[in-house]
Design a protein around this motif. Structure first.
Motif, mmCIF file in Angstrom:
data_model
loop_
_atom_site.group_PDB
_atom_site.id
_atom_site.type_symbol
_atom_site.label_atom_id
_atom_site.label_comp_id
_atom_site.label_asym_id
_atom_site.label_seq_id
_atom_site.Cartn_x
_atom_site.Cartn_y
_atom_site.Cartn_z
ATOM 1 N N GLY A 201 -10.772 -57.407 24.501
ATOM 2 C CA GLY A 201 -9.634 -58.292 24.394
ATOM 3 C C GLY A 201 -9.675 -58.937 23.020
ATOM 4 O O GLY A 201 -10.272 -58.406 22.089
ATOM 5 N N PHE A 202 -9.037 -60.086 22.877
ATOM 6 C CA PHE A 202 -9.069 -60.795 21.608
ATOM 7 C C PHE A 202 -10.408 -61.500 21.411
ATOM 8 O O PHE A 202 -10.968 -62.059 22.356
ATOM 9 C CB PHE A 202 -7.964 -61.859 21.548
ATOM 10 C CG PHE A 202 -6.571 -61.311 21.433
ATOM 11 C CD1 PHE A 202 -6.185 -60.572 20.326
ATOM 12 C CD2 PHE A 202 -5.639 -61.544 22.438
ATOM 13 C CE1 PHE A 202 -4.901 -60.067 20.215
ATOM 14 C CE2 PHE A 202 -4.351 -61.052 22.335
ATOM 15 C CZ PHE A 202 -3.977 -60.307 21.217
ATOM 16 N N PRO A 204 -12.439 -64.677 19.314
ATOM 17 C CA PRO A 204 -12.020 -66.047 19.001
ATOM 18 C C PRO A 204 -11.460 -66.219 17.596
ATOM 19 O O PRO A 204 -10.731 -67.173 17.324
ATOM 20 C CB PRO A 204 -13.303 -66.853 19.189
ATOM 21 C CG PRO A 204 -14.412 -65.864 19.018
ATOM 22 C CD PRO A 204 -13.884 -64.586 19.560
ATOM 23 N N HIS A 205 -11.760 -65.296 16.685
ATOM 24 C CA HIS A 205 -11.354 -65.461 15.294
ATOM 25 C C HIS A 205 -10.423 -64.357 14.805
ATOM 26 O O HIS A 205 -10.264 -64.173 13.601
ATOM 27 C CB HIS A 205 -12.593 -65.508 14.394
ATOM 28 C CG HIS A 205 -13.587 -66.557 14.786
ATOM 29 N ND1 HIS A 205 -13.318 -67.903 14.716
ATOM 30 C CD2 HIS A 205 -14.847 -66.445 15.285
ATOM 31 C CE1 HIS A 205 -14.373 -68.590 15.132
ATOM 32 N NE2 HIS A 205 -15.307 -67.720 15.496
ATOM 33 N N SER A 206 -9.809 -63.623 15.749
ATOM 34 C CA SER A 206 -8.985 -62.492 15.330
ATOM 35 C C SER A 206 -7.823 -62.276 16.288
ATOM 36 O O SER A 206 -7.931 -62.560 17.489
ATOM 37 C CB SER A 206 -9.831 -61.219 15.266
ATOM 38 O OG SER A 206 -9.038 -60.089 14.964
ATOM 39 N N THR A 207 -6.734 -61.781 15.757
ATOM 40 C CA THR A 207 -5.603 -61.383 16.605
ATOM 41 C C THR A 207 -5.553 -59.864 16.791
ATOM 42 O O THR A 207 -4.563 -59.325 17.268
ATOM 43 C CB THR A 207 -4.269 -61.871 16.005
ATOM 44 O OG1 THR A 207 -4.150 -61.393 14.665
ATOM 45 C CG2 THR A 207 -4.191 -63.392 16.034
ATOM 46 N N ASP A 208 -6.629 -59.204 16.383
ATOM 47 C CA ASP A 208 -6.816 -57.800 16.737
ATOM 48 C C ASP A 208 -7.587 -57.748 18.060
ATOM 49 O O ASP A 208 -8.523 -58.528 18.258
ATOM 50 C CB ASP A 208 -7.604 -57.052 15.667
ATOM 51 C CG ASP A 208 -6.817 -56.886 14.379
ATOM 52 O OD1 ASP A 208 -5.588 -57.097 14.415
ATOM 53 O OD2 ASP A 208 -7.426 -56.558 13.356
ATOM 54 N N ALA A 209 -7.185 -56.869 18.947
ATOM 55 C CA ALA A 209 -7.792 -56.834 20.277
ATOM 56 C C ALA A 209 -8.465 -55.498 20.555
ATOM 57 O O ALA A 209 -7.912 -54.431 20.261
ATOM 58 C CB ALA A 209 -6.743 -57.103 21.351
ATOM 59 N N ASN A 210 -9.649 -55.557 21.142
ATOM 60 C CA ASN A 210 -10.328 -54.369 21.648
ATOM 61 C C ASN A 210 -9.696 -54.021 22.995
ATOM 62 O O ASN A 210 -9.850 -54.751 23.970
ATOM 63 C CB ASN A 210 -11.818 -54.651 21.813
ATOM 64 C CG ASN A 210 -12.557 -53.520 22.521
ATOM 65 O OD1 ASN A 210 -12.015 -52.433 22.707
ATOM 66 N ND2 ASN A 210 -13.796 -53.779 22.912
ATOM 67 N N VAL A 211 -8.966 -52.938 23.020
ATOM 68 C CA VAL A 211 -8.301 -52.525 24.261
ATOM 69 C C VAL A 211 -8.788 -51.139 24.695
ATOM 70 O O VAL A 211 -8.040 -50.353 25.289
ATOM 71 C CB VAL A 211 -6.770 -52.530 24.098
ATOM 72 C CG1 VAL A 211 -6.245 -53.953 24.010
ATOM 73 C CG2 VAL A 211 -6.339 -51.730 22.858
ATOM 74 N N THR A 212 -10.034 -50.835 24.403
ATOM 75 C CA THR A 212 -10.601 -49.539 24.770
ATOM 76 C C THR A 212 -10.505 -49.328 26.283
ATOM 77 O O THR A 212 -11.010 -50.145 27.051
ATOM 78 C CB THR A 212 -12.069 -49.450 24.339
ATOM 79 O OG1 THR A 212 -12.177 -49.776 22.946
ATOM 80 C CG2 THR A 212 -12.617 -48.056 24.587
ATOM 81 N N PRO A 213 -9.853 -48.266 26.739
ATOM 82 C CA PRO A 213 -9.745 -48.040 28.183
ATOM 83 C C PRO A 213 -11.058 -47.543 28.778
ATOM 84 O O PRO A 213 -11.825 -46.843 28.120
ATOM 85 C CB PRO A 213 -8.655 -46.964 28.291
ATOM 86 C CG PRO A 213 -8.742 -46.220 27.000
ATOM 87 C CD PRO A 213 -9.124 -47.244 25.963
ATOM 88 N N THR A 214 -11.307 -47.914 30.006
ATOM 89 C CA THR A 214 -12.496 -47.455 30.719
ATOM 90 C C THR A 214 -12.249 -46.067 31.306
ATOM 91 O O THR A 214 -11.121 -45.561 31.314
ATOM 92 C CB THR A 214 -12.843 -48.418 31.856
ATOM 93 O OG1 THR A 214 -11.749 -48.425 32.801
ATOM 94 C CG2 THR A 214 -13.073 -49.840 31.334
ATOM 95 N N SER A 215 -13.301 -45.481 31.837
ATOM 96 C CA SER A 215 -13.167 -44.193 32.512
ATOM 97 C C SER A 215 -12.199 -44.302 33.689
ATOM 98 O O SER A 215 -11.386 -43.398 33.928
ATOM 99 C CB SER A 215 -14.539 -43.722 33.009
ATOM 100 O OG SER A 215 -14.426 -42.540 33.774
#
Length: 244
Positions: A201-202, A204-215
């Motif tokens: 997700g986001f 605390p210091h960035s508006t780039d989000a980790n949205v890696t999907p799970t299996s």
């Protein structure tokens, strides 16, 4: 004596639609009823899985659209003429999916209905995906669909399908989700992670989000596209055993 198709009309929820509205052409209603008759009518009659007659016209309209989309995907299945869906799955998919009016998300429900059709009609493995899709907002479903479509899929050494690290900017998330509210996007990413469908997700210091999907998310995506086979083959991947 009632016609055999009347029960499946009730299961689909199109009977009140046919009687009370001209929203859909009669041919579309008949086509949806005929498709459901082919894939699950015998078991539906035996178990008495009939929806109540008070399904609203609006929901019946949505259910018909989902069913017709599902038929298109169903016809792409190998040997589709012999495949059937468990009535419990058909019921729950239409019960939950009929609340959705958005065309793109209706397509995901249609894929689940198509991928529920198997040779013996007894496979209920899509129940977990019905539950997950029903718990998603429209924007969450759109984000999930986007990331699973665009992420690079790989096979783990043990044979599991997985994904490479995938990041979306805030601008990209707004475009895909059709949302402008930063706080809502943040909590919806949190919800996707809580459901076990994405990582991160986001920060605390960035508006780039980790949205890696799970299996789990990748397997759900394959089912929502109408695939009931091995997800590795759906994504064009080879298991370690086959690669040897």
């Amino acid at each position: 004596m009632s016609e055999p198709g009347h029960k499946i009309d009730d299961l689909l929820g199109v009977k009140p639609l046919a009687e009370a509205t001209n929203t859909l052409a009669k041919g579309a209603v008949d086509g949806a009823s005929a498709f459901l008759s082919r894939i699950c009518l015998p078991a539906a009659e035996e178990l008495g899985l009939l929806l109540r007659d008070k399904v609203s016209t609006w929901r019946a309209n949505n259910a018909v659209k989902i069913t017709l989309k599902a038929e298109q995907k169903y016809q792409e299945l190998p040997n589709h003429e012999s495949k059937h869906a468990h009535p419990r799955l058909a019921w729950q998919i239409l019960e939950e999916g009929s609340w959705i009016e958005a065309d793109d998300v209706q397509g995901l429900w249609a894929g689940l209905l198509a991928s529920s059709c198997t040779d013996d009609g007894k496979d209920d493995s899509n129940l977990m995906f019905v539950d997950l899709l029903a718990r998603l907002t429209l924007s969450e479903a759109r984000i999930l669909d986007h990331i699973c479509k665009n992420v690079k899929k790989i096979v783990a050494p043990a044979g599991w399908i997985t994904a490479e690290y995938f990041v979306m900017t805030l601008a990209q998330l707004k475009e895909v989700s059709k949302l402008l509210d930063l706080q809502r996007i943040d909590r919806e990413l949190d919800h996707l992670r809580t459901l076990g469908l994405t990582q991160g997700g986001f920060g605390p210091h960035s508006t780039d989000a980790n949205v890696t999907p799970t299996s789990l998310a990748l397997q759900m995506y394959a089912r929502c596209q109408g695939c009931s086979s091995d997800p590795l083959s759906f994504f064009g991947l080879t298991s370690p055993e086959k690669g040897k």
